[in-house]
Design a protein around this motif. Structure first.
Motif, PDB file in Angstrom:
ATOM      1  N   UNK A  55       0.858  -1.183   0.000  1.00  0.00           N
ATOM      2  CA  UNK A  55       0.000   0.000   0.000  1.00  0.00           C
ATOM      3  C   UNK A  55       0.893   1.231   0.000  1.00  0.00           C
ATOM      4  N   UNK A  56       1.165   1.786  -1.187  1.00  0.00           N
ATOM      5  CA  UNK A  56       2.024   2.972  -1.226  1.00  0.00           C
ATOM      6  C   UNK A  56       1.409   4.127  -0.431  1.00  0.00           C
ATOM      7  N   UNK A  57       2.193   4.704   0.437  1.00  0.00           N
ATOM      8  CA  UNK A  57       1.736   5.850   1.219  1.00  0.00           C
ATOM      9  C   UNK A  57       2.075   7.158   0.514  1.00  0.00           C
ATOM     10  N   UNK A  58       3.169   7.163  -0.226  1.00  0.00           N
ATOM     11  CA  UNK A  58       3.575   8.324  -1.013  1.00  0.00           C
ATOM     12  C   UNK A  58       4.446   7.828  -2.158  1.00  0.00           C
ATOM     13  N   UNK A  59       4.200   8.356  -3.339  1.00  0.00           N
ATOM     14  CA  UNK A  59       4.970   7.950  -4.508  1.00  0.00           C
ATOM     15  C   UNK A  59       5.301   9.205  -5.305  1.00  0.00           C
ATOM     16  N   UNK A  60       6.559   9.609  -5.273  1.00  0.00           N
ATOM     17  CA  UNK A  60       6.953  10.824  -5.995  1.00  0.00           C
ATOM     18  C   UNK A  60       6.797  10.664  -7.499  1.00  0.00           C
ATOM     19  N   UNK A  61       6.781   9.424  -7.981  1.00  0.00           N
ATOM     20  CA  UNK A  61       6.553   9.178  -9.400  1.00  0.00           C
ATOM     21  C   UNK A  61       5.208   9.703  -9.849  1.00  0.00           C
ATOM     22  N   UNK A  62       4.202   9.618  -8.960  1.00  0.00           N
ATOM     23  CA  UNK A  62       2.873  10.159  -9.281  1.00  0.00           C
ATOM     24  C   UNK A  62       2.950  11.664  -9.517  1.00  0.00           C
ATOM     25  N   UNK A  63       3.686  12.352  -8.664  1.00  0.00           N
ATOM     26  CA  UNK A  63       3.816  13.804  -8.802  1.00  0.00           C
ATOM     27  C   UNK A  63       4.547  14.175 -10.089  1.00  0.00           C
ATOM     28  N   UNK A  64       5.559  13.413 -10.433  1.00  0.00           N
ATOM     29  CA  UNK A  64       6.287  13.666 -11.682  1.00  0.00           C
ATOM     30  C   UNK A  64       5.343  13.499 -12.868  1.00  0.00           C
ATOM     31  N   UNK A  65       4.547  12.428 -12.858  1.00  0.00           N
ATOM     32  CA  UNK A  65       3.586  12.194 -13.948  1.00  0.00           C
ATOM     33  C   UNK A  65       2.581  13.341 -14.063  1.00  0.00           C
ATOM     34  N   UNK A  66       2.101  13.840 -12.938  1.00  0.00           N
ATOM     35  CA  UNK A  66       1.143  14.960 -12.945  1.00  0.00           C
ATOM     36  C   UNK A  66       1.795  16.207 -13.535  1.00  0.00           C
ATOM     37  N   UNK A  67       3.016  16.486 -13.140  1.00  0.00           N
ATOM     38  CA  UNK A  67       3.728  17.670 -13.640  1.00  0.00           C
ATOM     39  C   UNK A  67       3.968  17.559 -15.139  1.00  0.00           C
ATOM     40  N   UNK A  68       4.425  16.405 -15.596  1.00  0.00           N
ATOM     41  CA  UNK A  68       4.676  16.207 -17.029  1.00  0.00           C
ATOM     42  C   UNK A  68       3.384  16.374 -17.815  1.00  0.00           C
ATOM     43  N   UNK A  69       2.316  15.790 -17.320  1.00  0.00           N
ATOM     44  CA  UNK A  69       1.021  15.905 -17.990  1.00  0.00           C
ATOM     45  C   UNK A  69       0.572  17.368 -18.076  1.00  0.00           C
ATOM     46  N   UNK A  70       0.748  18.091 -16.988  1.00  0.00           N
ATOM     47  CA  UNK A  70       0.360  19.501 -16.959  1.00  0.00           C
ATOM     48  C   UNK A  70       1.178  20.326 -17.946  1.00  0.00           C
ATOM     49  N   UNK A  71       2.474  20.086 -17.986  1.00  0.00           N
ATOM     50  CA  UNK A  71       3.342  20.810 -18.923  1.00  0.00           C
ATOM     51  C   UNK A  71       2.937  20.505 -20.364  1.00  0.00           C
ATOM     52  N   UNK A  72       2.692  19.233 -20.655  1.00  0.00           N
ATOM     53  CA  UNK A  72       2.297  18.848 -22.017  1.00  0.00           C
ATOM     54  C   UNK A  72       0.980  19.507 -22.414  1.00  0.00           C
ATOM     55  N   UNK A  73       0.000  19.508 -21.506  1.00  0.00           N
ATOM     56  CA  UNK A  73      -1.285  20.148 -21.791  1.00  0.00           C
ATOM     57  C   UNK A  73      -1.105  21.636 -22.063  1.00  0.00           C
ATOM     58  N   UNK A  74      -0.290  22.293 -21.263  1.00  0.00           N
ATOM     59  CA  UNK A  74      -0.049  23.727 -21.459  1.00  0.00           C
ATOM     60  C   UNK A  74       0.639  24.003 -22.790  1.00  0.00           C
TER      61      UNK A  74
END
Length: 82
Positions: A55-74
């Motif tokens: 049960x992952x409690x925190x995964x920095x990979x998720x945050x990286x994916x969100x940031x990359x997705x946001x940059x690509x959308x912009x």
């Protein structure tokens, strides 16, 4: 003297006994790639050992994916607005 402090040192996750693991990557590896590799290995271990679950409690990979997705959308929106 023997003292049982397991109630203080062991983790409980979703009401079950657990162990907290922390992984730190080397600087020359991509966070998202390491995160994905760890998740793949966790999935393999869960299939191999009945009753084992992660049960992952925190995964920095998720945050990286969100940031990359946001940059690509912009970038896409910026190109469309031209």
């Amino acid at each position: 003297e023997y003292t049982d402090n397991s109630g203080e040192t062991y983790a409980s996750v979703n009401g079950e006994r657990g162990v907290i693991l922390s992984f730190t990557k080397q600087s020359n590896y991509a966070t998202a790639a390491v995160s994905e590799s760890l998740q793949e290995r966790f999935d393999e271990l869960e299939e191999k050992y009945e009753g084992l679950s992660f049960s992952p409690l925190m995964d920095q990979g998720d945050y990286i994916d969100i940031i990359i997705s946001s940059v690509m959308e912009n970038m896409i929106f910026h190109m469309i607005d031209r």
